[in-house]
Scaffold this motif. Structure first.
Motif, PDB file in Angstrom:
ATOM      1  N   UNK A   4      53.027  51.859  41.986  1.00  0.00           N
ATOM      2  CA  UNK A   4      53.288  50.522  42.524  1.00  0.00           C
ATOM      3  C   UNK A   4      52.043  50.391  43.576  1.00  0.00           C
ATOM      4  N   UNK A   5      51.899  51.303  44.179  1.00  0.00           N
ATOM      5  CA  UNK A   5      50.839  51.304  45.307  1.00  0.00           C
ATOM      6  C   UNK A   5      49.294  51.132  45.009  1.00  0.00           C
ATOM      7  N   UNK A   6      49.129  51.750  43.779  1.00  0.00           N
ATOM      8  CA  UNK A   6      47.660  51.929  43.358  1.00  0.00           C
ATOM      9  C   UNK A   6      46.900  51.161  42.281  1.00  0.00           C
ATOM     10  N   UNK A   7      47.934  50.120  41.852  1.00  0.00           N
ATOM     11  CA  UNK A   7      47.671  49.320  40.896  1.00  0.00           C
ATOM     12  C   UNK A   7      46.983  47.953  41.409  1.00  0.00           C
ATOM     13  N   UNK A 214      46.711  43.384  45.723  1.00  0.00           N
ATOM     14  CA  UNK A 214      47.913  44.332  44.896  1.00  0.00           C
ATOM     15  C   UNK A 214      48.591  43.667  43.628  1.00  0.00           C
ATOM     16  N   UNK A 215      48.681  44.444  42.903  1.00  0.00           N
ATOM     17  CA  UNK A 215      49.481  43.804  41.662  1.00  0.00           C
ATOM     18  C   UNK A 215      50.835  43.262  42.089  1.00  0.00           C
ATOM     19  N   UNK A 216      51.405  44.139  42.687  1.00  0.00           N
ATOM     20  CA  UNK A 216      53.082  44.057  43.283  1.00  0.00           C
ATOM     21  C   UNK A 216      53.354  43.196  44.265  1.00  0.00           C
ATOM     22  N   UNK A 217      52.065  42.328  44.712  1.00  0.00           N
ATOM     23  CA  UNK A 217      52.275  41.509  45.754  1.00  0.00           C
ATOM     24  C   UNK A 217      52.372  40.045  44.955  1.00  0.00           C
ATOM     25  N   UNK A 218      52.042  40.083  43.799  1.00  0.00           N
ATOM     26  CA  UNK A 218      52.272  38.737  43.072  1.00  0.00           C
ATOM     27  C   UNK A 218      53.629  38.350  42.794  1.00  0.00           C
ATOM     28  N   UNK A 220      56.885  37.269  40.394  1.00  0.00           N
ATOM     29  CA  UNK A 220      57.029  37.750  38.922  1.00  0.00           C
ATOM     30  C   UNK A 220      56.343  36.832  37.988  1.00  0.00           C
ATOM     31  N   UNK A 221      56.316  35.343  38.432  1.00  0.00           N
ATOM     32  CA  UNK A 221      55.595  34.423  37.429  1.00  0.00           C
ATOM     33  C   UNK A 221      54.065  34.635  37.505  1.00  0.00           C
ATOM     34  N   UNK A 222      53.545  35.036  38.711  1.00  0.00           N
ATOM     35  CA  UNK A 222      52.129  35.330  38.677  1.00  0.00           C
ATOM     36  C   UNK A 222      51.703  36.475  37.897  1.00  0.00           C
ATOM     37  N   UNK A 223      52.782  37.293  38.176  1.00  0.00           N
ATOM     38  CA  UNK A 223      52.516  38.811  37.435  1.00  0.00           C
ATOM     39  C   UNK A 223      52.368  38.543  35.839  1.00  0.00           C
ATOM     40  N   UNK A 224      53.408  37.756  35.267  1.00  0.00           N
ATOM     41  CA  UNK A 224      53.512  37.427  33.938  1.00  0.00           C
ATOM     42  C   UNK A 224      52.455  36.854  33.369  1.00  0.00           C
ATOM     43  N   UNK A 225      51.725  35.682  33.984  1.00  0.00           N
ATOM     44  CA  UNK A 225      50.668  35.048  33.875  1.00  0.00           C
ATOM     45  C   UNK A 225      49.345  36.043  33.754  1.00  0.00           C
TER      46      UNK A 225
END
Length: 311
Positions: A4-7, A214-218, A220-225
């Motif tokens: 989670x931290x490194x993506x 950071x990927x996990x700062x987005x 859920x909708x932003x991560x999906x897009x």
């Protein structure tokens, strides 16, 4: 927790969505500082017709148009899939930018230098390096010296080299980078290629990228897009690879009948064009069926909103 931290978010997505925000200027400034080997500060992101994807202007697409502290203009473009006339597009973009930023009747002395940076994720010609740099220098054919022009500035006559005025071009061929990153430039190109950033990096801009991208700062909708954007790129590349192989085979067959060189080039070109068009439409249909908004599909595929709505 390490995963989670490194993506981190890939640069090609961040440049469209996040790096226009003044709070994130430090990321882009870091890349420019490393590339130019000179500390670069962005004063503003310029929004004009040059940033837009116009249906009637197929070459007119720049991901970011910025102005540095010297007033010079910097164009940054990320391209994921092959385009036949990419060099012409770079030239057109620079020429259009120069004319856009000088008003009618204004002195030519107000023209600012333009830097064009192309970050390409496809095979752009032949070459052994991952970074190419070009600029205009006027060299004596016989004397081998560099031409200096005397120019008037603030009531003084000063010598000036044409390269101080004419545009400079940088092409980063991301997929050609296959080294262990040791220098700041290598760290940056490795990030452009893989999305990976070393925890202890000191490269300008990358420590800020670790915090802001950071990927996990987005949401859920932003991560999906974002995930669908990556999927779309993979689908496009698969389609284009197939088209290239089919075009090559077809070209060879035609070449045996009509001339080997001409047939191969024609078949390859038709295969690329047909494969790219079909791949983009197929990708857009899939993303649309998944409920992705037309604006996000447009960003992922390059199709216009109107074209997407007609699917």
């Amino acid at each position: 927790m390490g995963e989670l931290k490194d993506r981190y978010i890939r640069f090609d997505w961040a440049i469209k969505r996040m790096l226009r925000d003044k709070a994130n200027f430090a990321v882009l400034e870091g890349l420019l500082t490393v590339l130019f080997e000179d500390k670069t500060q962005i004063v503003e992101i310029l929004e004009s017709e040059g940033n837009q994807l116009a249906e009637t202007d197929k070459f007119n697409r720049v991901d970011i148009k910025a102005k540095n502290s010297k007033g010079e203009i910097i164009l940054v473009e990320v391209q994921n899939t092959r385009e036949v006339y990419y060099l012409e597009r770079i030239l057109y973009g620079v020429a259009k930018t120069i004319t856009e930023h000088i008003s009618l009747g204004e002195s030519y002395g107000n023209i600012k230098k333009v830097y064009s940076i192309s970050i390409v994720y496809f095979d752009l010609g032949k070459g052994n390096d991952y970074l190419y740099h070009g600029q205009n220098r006027f060299i004596g054919v016989h004397a081998d010296d560099e031409l200096q022009i005397t120019t008037k500035q603030e009531d003084a006559l000063l010598p000036k080299y044409p390269r101080e005025i004419f545009p400079e071009y940088y092409i980063i061929r991301v997929n050609e980078f296959n080294k262990v990153a040791k220098t700041p430039l290598e760290e940056w190109v490795n990030y452009l290629k893989t999305g990976e950033i070393e925890p202890e990096t000191k490269a300008p801009g990358l420590s800020e990228a670790r915090e802001k991208l950071k990927y996990y700062s987005m949401t859920p909708g932003e991560r999906h897009a974002y995930d669908e954007h990556l999927n779309a790129i993979m689908i496009q590349n698969d389609v284009l690879s197939t088209a290239k192989m089919e075009g090559l085979a077809e070209g060879r067959a035609e070449g045996r009948a009509e001339g080997r060189a001409e047939g191969r080039a024609e078949g390859l070109e038709e295969g690329w064009a047909k494969g790219k068009a079909e791949g983009l439409l197929s990708t857009a249909r899939k993303l649309k069926s998944m409920g992705m908004p037309p604006e996000d599909i447009s960003l992922a595929t390059g199709l216009t909103i109107e074209e997407i709505q007609e699917l």
